[in-house]
Scaffold this motif. Structure first.
Motif, mmCIF file in Angstrom:
data_model
loop_
_atom_site.group_PDB
_atom_site.id
_atom_site.type_symbol
_atom_site.label_atom_id
_atom_site.label_comp_id
_atom_site.label_asym_id
_atom_site.label_seq_id
_atom_site.Cartn_x
_atom_site.Cartn_y
_atom_site.Cartn_z
ATOM 1 N N GLN A 1 46.400 44.863 41.108
ATOM 2 C CA GLN A 1 45.909 45.495 39.889
ATOM 3 C C GLN A 1 46.986 45.542 38.813
ATOM 4 O OE1 GLN A 1 42.646 46.967 39.189
ATOM 5 N NE2 GLN A 1 43.592 46.717 37.172
ATOM 6 N N LEU B 1 39.802 46.787 43.535
ATOM 7 C CA LEU B 1 41.252 46.753 43.664
ATOM 8 C C LEU B 1 41.838 48.155 43.730
ATOM 9 C CD1 LEU B 1 42.158 43.947 41.102
ATOM 10 C CD2 LEU B 1 42.117 43.775 43.585
ATOM 11 N N VAL C 1 36.932 39.150 42.063
ATOM 12 C CA VAL C 1 37.707 40.117 42.852
ATOM 13 C C VAL C 1 37.286 41.524 42.458
ATOM 14 C CG1 VAL C 1 40.014 40.895 43.480
ATOM 15 C CG2 VAL C 1 39.615 38.477 42.958
ATOM 16 N N LEU C 2 36.985 42.360 43.468
ATOM 17 C CA LEU C 2 36.432 43.695 43.245
ATOM 18 C C LEU C 2 37.232 44.751 43.994
ATOM 19 C CD1 LEU C 2 32.725 42.662 43.932
ATOM 20 C CD2 LEU C 2 33.756 42.959 41.668
ATOM 21 N N TYR D 1 41.273 44.189 49.256
ATOM 22 C CA TYR D 1 40.492 43.855 48.068
ATOM 23 C C TYR D 1 39.203 43.195 48.530
ATOM 24 C CZ TYR D 1 42.104 38.992 48.551
ATOM 25 O OH TYR D 1 42.372 37.733 49.007
ATOM 26 N N ILE E 1 42.914 37.203 38.720
ATOM 27 C CA ILE E 1 42.404 38.573 38.655
ATOM 28 C C ILE E 1 41.810 38.793 37.263
ATOM 29 C CG2 ILE E 1 43.007 41.024 38.794
ATOM 30 C CD1 ILE E 1 43.235 39.599 41.424
ATOM 31 N N PRO E 2 40.591 39.283 37.132
ATOM 32 C CA PRO E 2 39.640 39.699 38.172
ATOM 33 C C PRO E 2 38.703 38.601 38.641
ATOM 34 C CG PRO E 2 38.788 40.316 36.034
ATOM 35 C CD PRO E 2 40.103 39.643 35.780
ATOM 36 N N LYS E 3 38.762 37.402 38.018
ATOM 37 C CA LYS E 3 37.864 36.334 38.448
ATOM 38 C C LYS E 3 38.517 34.988 38.172
ATOM 39 C CE LYS E 3 35.253 36.373 34.090
ATOM 40 N NZ LYS E 3 33.891 36.490 33.497
#
Length: 300
Positions: free
Chosen positions: A109, A102, A99-100, A67, A116-118
């Motif tokens: 995910q 995935l 987070v990018l 990730y 997740i995602p931040k």
């Protein structure tokens, strides 16, 4: 200039990779007013790729997923000397993660993981520190003990509410005025809802070399490591080290059968004899095979 007091240091680092990853950081240790104050911490921005091995002890096969993450970090500690060698004061940690990229079929995910995602964490705390080391960079005698309590609250800008208690204790013994035995105990306990990026973990080039940092993570972590530092020549040392660590969702669930072991050896070249600053090369092995580390100064 006064050799009776410890030297303040600032470290600055930057790296850019062929994968367009970027690391930019600065760390510092300051001893103003003849060591009446001890100020230390770090600040940085990271755009990097990491691996996630899940939470807990079950993933012994080393299954992992990639990730990407962009995050900024500020860590500051401001301590005041109470009596000789004993300091107390305040801590503030701030981190912001995005987070990018995935894996669409991966556990991050599709699982129910906080962060997740931040995520944003804002952690004020209290610190008690005892330091009798005879040298900052290559101690051969003394203690270094840091006890800290931090609290994340949504009222303080954090996305989460949790409390973290951590203890990092190291003891140094000298033999024949040449060789050193260093022993390090680290523990971390979290109560509340923490994002996966802030869970207690071990690995990397300081805590349990041989494991990827975050290879095992959970709310509770304990580790014990030791290193024997052998003086070969005036500027050369041989280090032999080993460690054992555990993670669990709570203290009562720590089990001997989930013990994780790592160990290895390394060489040191002293680039500054006055301050005893070493260039470090380590090779370590764990259940995941071999890992290598090339950096400055001792692991602990």
């Amino acid at each position: 200039a006064d050799t009776a007091y410890r030297v303040s240091t600032v470290q600055i680092g930057e790296a850019y990779t062929q994968e367009k990853q970027w690391i930019n950081f600065s760390s510092f240790q300051l001893f103003p007013a003849k060591e009446k104050f001890y100020i230390y911490g770090e600040a940085g921005y990271y755009k990097y790729r990491y691996y996630f091995y899940d939470i807990g002890n079950e993933n012994v096969n080393g299954n992992k997923e990639k990730y990407d993450i962009n995050f900024s970090r500020i860590r500051t500690n401001y301590l005041v000397r109470i009596i000789p060698h004993l300091y107390s004061g305040f801590r503030y940690y701030f981190e912001k993660h995005v987070v990018l990229n995935l894996d669409s079929a991966g556990v991050l995910q599709n699982g129910n993981y906080l962060g997740i995602p931040k995520s944003t964490t804002s952690s004020p705390g209290l610190v008690l520190l005892y330091d009798t080391r005879n040298n900052l960079f290559f101690p051969s005698n003394g203690w270094l003990v840091e006890l800290a309590v931090q609290n994340d609250s949504k009222n303080l800008g954090s996305y989460f509410s949790f409390t973290k208690i951590s203890l990092d204790a190291a003891r140094y013994f000298s033999f024949f005025n040449k060789h050193v035995l260093a022993v390090n105990f680290v523990s971390s306990f979290i109560n509340g809802d923490s994002p996966f990026t802030q869970l207690s973990m071990f690995g990397g080039n300081k805590k349990m070399r041989g494991f990827y940092e975050g290879r095992f993570r959970d709310k509770t972590m304990l580790l014990l490591q030791a290193e024997f530092r052998i003086n070969l020549l005036p500027r050369w040392h041989l280090n032999v080290f080993s460690g054992i660590g555990w993670v669990a969702d709570e203290f009562s669930h720590l089990q001997i059968k989930y013990s994780r072991f790592a160990g290895g050896a390394g060489l040191r070249f002293m680039i500054d004899k006055k301050q005893k600053i070493n260039l470090r090369l380590d090779g370590a092995r764990s259940i995941d095979g071999n890992k290598y580390y090339f950096t400055f100064n001792e692991a602990f």
